[in-house]
Every structure is written in C-alpha cells, then in structure tokens.
Motif scaffolding. Sequence first.
Motif, PDB file in Angstrom:
ATOM      1  N   ASP A  27       0.922  -1.168  -0.058  1.00  0.00           N
ATOM      2  CA  ASP A  27       0.107   0.195   0.011  1.00  0.00           C
ATOM      3  C   ASP A  27       0.845   1.470   0.005  1.00  0.00           C
ATOM      4  O   ASP A  27       0.638   2.253   0.614  1.00  0.00           O
ATOM      5  N   ILE A  76      -0.689   4.873  -0.398  1.00  0.00           N
ATOM      6  CA  ILE A  76      -1.299   5.544   0.942  1.00  0.00           C
ATOM      7  C   ILE A  76      -0.073   5.981   1.726  1.00  0.00           C
ATOM      8  O   ILE A  76      -0.052   7.025   2.222  1.00  0.00           O
ATOM      9  N   HIS A 104       0.606   9.842   3.295  1.00  0.00           N
ATOM     10  CA  HIS A 104       1.064  10.288   4.834  1.00  0.00           C
ATOM     11  C   HIS A 104       2.281  10.857   5.148  1.00  0.00           C
ATOM     12  O   HIS A 104       2.375  11.915   5.916  1.00  0.00           O
ATOM     13  N   ASN A 143      -0.079   5.179  13.817  1.00  0.00           N
ATOM     14  CA  ASN A 143      -1.336   5.451  13.774  1.00  0.00           C
ATOM     15  C   ASN A 143      -2.291   4.100  12.863  1.00  0.00           C
ATOM     16  O   ASN A 143      -1.681   3.620  11.902  1.00  0.00           O
ATOM     17  N   ASP A 144      -3.539   3.917  13.549  1.00  0.00           N
ATOM     18  CA  ASP A 144      -3.848   2.693  13.118  1.00  0.00           C
ATOM     19  C   ASP A 144      -4.463   2.848  11.653  1.00  0.00           C
ATOM     20  O   ASP A 144      -4.734   1.889  10.668  1.00  0.00           O
ATOM     21  N   ASP A 145      -4.877   4.060  11.247  1.00  0.00           N
ATOM     22  CA  ASP A 145      -5.115   4.128   9.835  1.00  0.00           C
ATOM     23  C   ASP A 145      -3.903   4.236   8.573  1.00  0.00           C
ATOM     24  O   ASP A 145      -4.061   4.458   7.540  1.00  0.00           O
ATOM     25  N   VAL A 146      -2.838   4.080   9.325  1.00  0.00           N
ATOM     26  CA  VAL A 146      -1.446   3.995   8.313  1.00  0.00           C
ATOM     27  C   VAL A 146      -1.151   2.696   8.300  1.00  0.00           C
ATOM     28  O   VAL A 146      -1.042   2.084   7.426  1.00  0.00           O
ATOM     29  N   ASN A 147      -1.416   1.865   9.464  1.00  0.00           N
ATOM     30  CA  ASN A 147      -0.849   0.343   9.396  1.00  0.00           C
ATOM     31  C   ASN A 147      -2.120  -0.510   9.395  1.00  0.00           C
ATOM     32  O   ASN A 147      -1.797  -1.747   9.423  1.00  0.00           O
ATOM     33  N   GLU A 148      -3.098  -0.064   9.139  1.00  0.00           N
ATOM     34  CA  GLU A 148      -4.286  -1.213   9.102  1.00  0.00           C
ATOM     35  C   GLU A 148      -4.222  -2.078   7.684  1.00  0.00           C
ATOM     36  O   GLU A 148      -4.795  -3.134   7.931  1.00  0.00           O
ATOM     37  N   ARG A 184       1.648  -3.837  12.178  1.00  0.00           N
ATOM     38  CA  ARG A 184       0.741  -3.141  13.267  1.00  0.00           C
ATOM     39  C   ARG A 184       1.196  -3.779  14.546  1.00  0.00           C
ATOM     40  O   ARG A 184       1.515  -3.097  15.444  1.00  0.00           O
TER      41      ARG A 184
END
Length: 241
Positions: free
Chosen positions: A18, A21, A25, A74-79, A85
């Motif tokens: 990904d 994305i 960031h 950050n959860d929205d980065v490593n999701e 994560r």
Amino acid sequence: MDILLKNKIELIRWLKSDWNIILQHVQVHELITTTEYDNLKSMTVPTDVVINLLDIIHGKGENVCRNFLNLLKNDDVNEFSPELRKWIKTVDTSVQKPDKDCEKREAKRSIQETANTAGQSGIQVTCKISATDGGHVFSPIITGSTLSSNGININMPANCKYYQKFLKANTGQLVQKVKNIDPIIDDLDLHSESVANVRANPTRQMKMRELLDCVNCESIAKDLVNALFKLEESLMKELQK
C-alpha cells in the motif's frame, strides 16, 4: 534510527502493498519534500518506491526517523498490514536519555593523554577538564594546552553547552569563514544524497549553509564540530574567545 535500518527488509515487504497511501501520509506530515514526493510518485515498481522512501527518511536523521516510526503507529496508516501493526507497537520511539555511566567512561578515556618530554618516551597524564561560565567541554580535543597541578582548564563560551546550539549561534561566521568544506564533508557520516546536495552548490558559502542545514540531530552536530576543530582550528579558537 538504527531500528529503521535493521528492519528495512521487513518494512519493504510490509509497506510495498500500500505504498501509495504511505506516500500520502509522509507528504502530509512533511517528512519528505515536494520534489522527493514527485520523484517517488513517478516510480512504477512498488519495491523501488519503498526502498527509496526508507533511504530518504533514514538520510534525514534521528528526528525524522522517529517521526516516521510514530506515523506508522497510527491505525489508519498500518491497517493494511497486521504484521506491521503488531511490530510497530513494540518499537520504542521515545527520546532516549544519555547513558551517564557511558559518558563518564568515555570522558575518562578521552582525557588520558601522553605528554612527550625531550629524550624520553613520555609520561601518562590524567587530568580533570572543566568549563567556566556554565560552558561545556567538547569531546574534548585539546591543542596548545599546558599542564599544571590543578589539571587543564578550558574556557568555553556559554552558548557551547550543546553542539547544535553552538553551530546555530555561529552560523554566520561559519558560513563566511570555513574554507576546508570538502574535507569536512569527508569526515562526516552523511547520507549520499545529502553529500551530493552540499557539493552541488557553486560557492563554499552556499556549501557550508547547506551542510549546516543537514545538521538535524546532536550526533551529526558533534561530528561536524569535531571536524571543524580538526580542519579549521584557528577559526574554532576564534569562535571560543
């Protein structure tokens, strides 16, 4: 940070799925420049994008590496990667306090000098070094000093408490007066891209200003100060007065 380099292979594997994305960031958080973003965005192979991104981040020094790792928390980065994560939660990105015992051992080792006498092989001398007026003794590198029963006393200006602060306080003088810039660069452990950016400048003043801009952590500042003492001794003595 060393942890970024030690885990580079795993990070490439985790981030390449990904990468687009991730690029968004790091750009939003200003960890890379617009030019760096455009260059990475133009690449077509995900693995190449991630490799070059990690090299750029690592080359920017301790603070940027730490900010990048904090970003990955950050959860929205490593999701998109459960492995990432899980791993990033174990990474300590706090600013580590100096190891006082290590500093003391290093200081004790550094101040043991051999004083040569005429016709003799020399004597081992252990001296206490102190700075006056709230100053701080660098490394230390001692030149032209004399020994006495009270040890060696080095007068340092108050603004020399930290390497980065010293460089910032003397930026104007360093930019105008440092001459041996290329040998100084050779003494520093900078990322190849940073070295190329410094050498690309047409004048020594511009090179020095660019070099000072690369000083984004205390360890690089220390190396630069030591290189200046080595190659610009008279100027450093002038700045200490």
